[in-house]
Design a protein around this motif. Structure first.
Motif, short mmCIF file in Angstrom:
data_model
loop_
_atom_site.label_atom_id
_atom_site.label_comp_id
_atom_site.label_asym_id
_atom_site.label_seq_id
_atom_site.Cartn_x
_atom_site.Cartn_y
_atom_site.Cartn_z
N SER A 12 -73.88 3.45 -23.27
CA SER A 12 -72.72 3.60 -22.41
C SER A 12 -73.00 2.94 -21.07
N CYS A 15 -68.81 3.76 -14.92
CA CYS A 15 -67.53 3.19 -14.51
C CYS A 15 -67.64 2.69 -13.08
N ALA A 20 -67.55 7.42 -12.60
CA ALA A 20 -67.92 8.32 -13.69
C ALA A 20 -69.21 7.81 -14.33
N GLU A 22 -70.39 7.78 -17.37
CA GLU A 22 -70.42 7.12 -18.67
C GLU A 22 -69.05 6.56 -19.03
N ALA A 23 -69.05 5.33 -19.47
CA ALA A 23 -67.87 4.73 -20.08
C ALA A 23 -68.18 4.44 -21.54
N TRP A 35 -65.64 -2.05 -21.71
CA TRP A 35 -65.87 -0.61 -21.71
C TRP A 35 -64.63 0.11 -21.20
N ARG A 36 -64.40 1.31 -21.69
CA ARG A 36 -63.28 2.13 -21.26
C ARG A 36 -63.82 3.42 -20.62
N CYS A 37 -63.35 3.68 -19.41
CA CYS A 37 -63.75 4.90 -18.73
C CYS A 37 -62.91 6.06 -19.26
N CYS A 40 -60.96 7.75 -15.64
CA CYS A 40 -59.85 7.07 -14.95
C CYS A 40 -59.09 6.11 -15.86
N THR A 197 -54.69 4.90 -14.14
CA THR A 197 -55.90 4.57 -13.39
C THR A 197 -55.61 4.53 -11.90
#
Length: 229
Positions: A12, A15, A20, A22-23, A35-37, A40, A197
């Protein structure tokens, strides 16, 4: 018989928008990893694949944003019109990331505002970053931020209480269309924002976020409370 172990889970990444820890891996396409958070909902290009400054500079020099082009002015009016309705006459602003043809600044000046320019490539005036403003505009800029959390903190520091941060960027919608999306294919676009977001970014700083039209967000910084005896 030895049962083969499953492949390891992908690592991971943190963000860079909301910090944050971990994304999650969203997808890899055309040699790029995104990557996706989960907090947010931002989508971020892998940090190891951010474009070098030299590549960015060459790409930006290809932009042809003529301040006299009526079509470009209509495009920018999606932001300038709702912003002007919220500003007092003579408000002082900063066009942050104005590019080589600062059309938006010209439009806001025509409306009676005082506008300072800043762009790291075309108007790299450090004095502009040492002042405070009634409003700050970022049109087609925030998707280029390599470190968005740091950039938004800088913008917050320059924005006076009660001021407005006006943002324009193509909002990401369907993940299914992300790989083929024209906005993703720009090599200098490294972070993509959903409407939620931008609401989250505002809430982190105690701002109010309004979305008057698609792809435009107006963030209002909380005014200083009056003290009464």
């Amino acid at each position: 018989m030895i049962t083969p172990l499953p492949p390891p889970a992908p690592p991971s990444a943190a963000c860079r928008v909301c910090r944050a820890r971990e994304a999650n891996l969203l997808l890899s396409t055309q040699g790029r990893t995104y990557w996706r958070c989960p907090v947010c909902r931002a989508t971020l290009l892998d940090a190891d694949q951010l474009p070098p400054v030299t590549e960015e500079r060459l790409h930006y020099r290809q932009h042809r944003n003529d301040p006299a082009d009526p079509r470009y002015r209509r495009f920018l009016a999606k932001l300038t019109e709702p912003l002007r309705q919220r500003l007092a006459p003579g408000s002082r602003g900063l066009d942050y990331g104005c590019g080589p043809g600062p059309a938006l600044a010209a439009m806001m000046r025509e409306a009676g505002c005082l506008v300072t320019l800043y762009d790291p490539f075309f108007y790299p005036d450090p004095a502009a970053l040492q002042q405070t403003y009634d409003f700050i505009t970022c049109t087609e800029v925030i998707e280029h931020f390599h470190q968005p959390a740091e950039e938004f903190a800088r913008l917050d520091a320059m924005l006076r209480p009660g001021g407005w941060l006006a943002l324009m960027t193509c909002f990401q919608t369907d993940d299914e269309r992300f790989a083929a999306w024209h906005y993703r294919r720009d090599p200098t676009h490294v972070v993509f924002y959903k409407a939620e977001t931008l609401h989250f970014i505002a809430s982190q700083r105690g701002w109010r976020c309004e979305i008057p039209v698609k792809d435009v967000a107006l963030m209002h910084k909380t005014p200083v409370a009056c003290a009464f005896p």
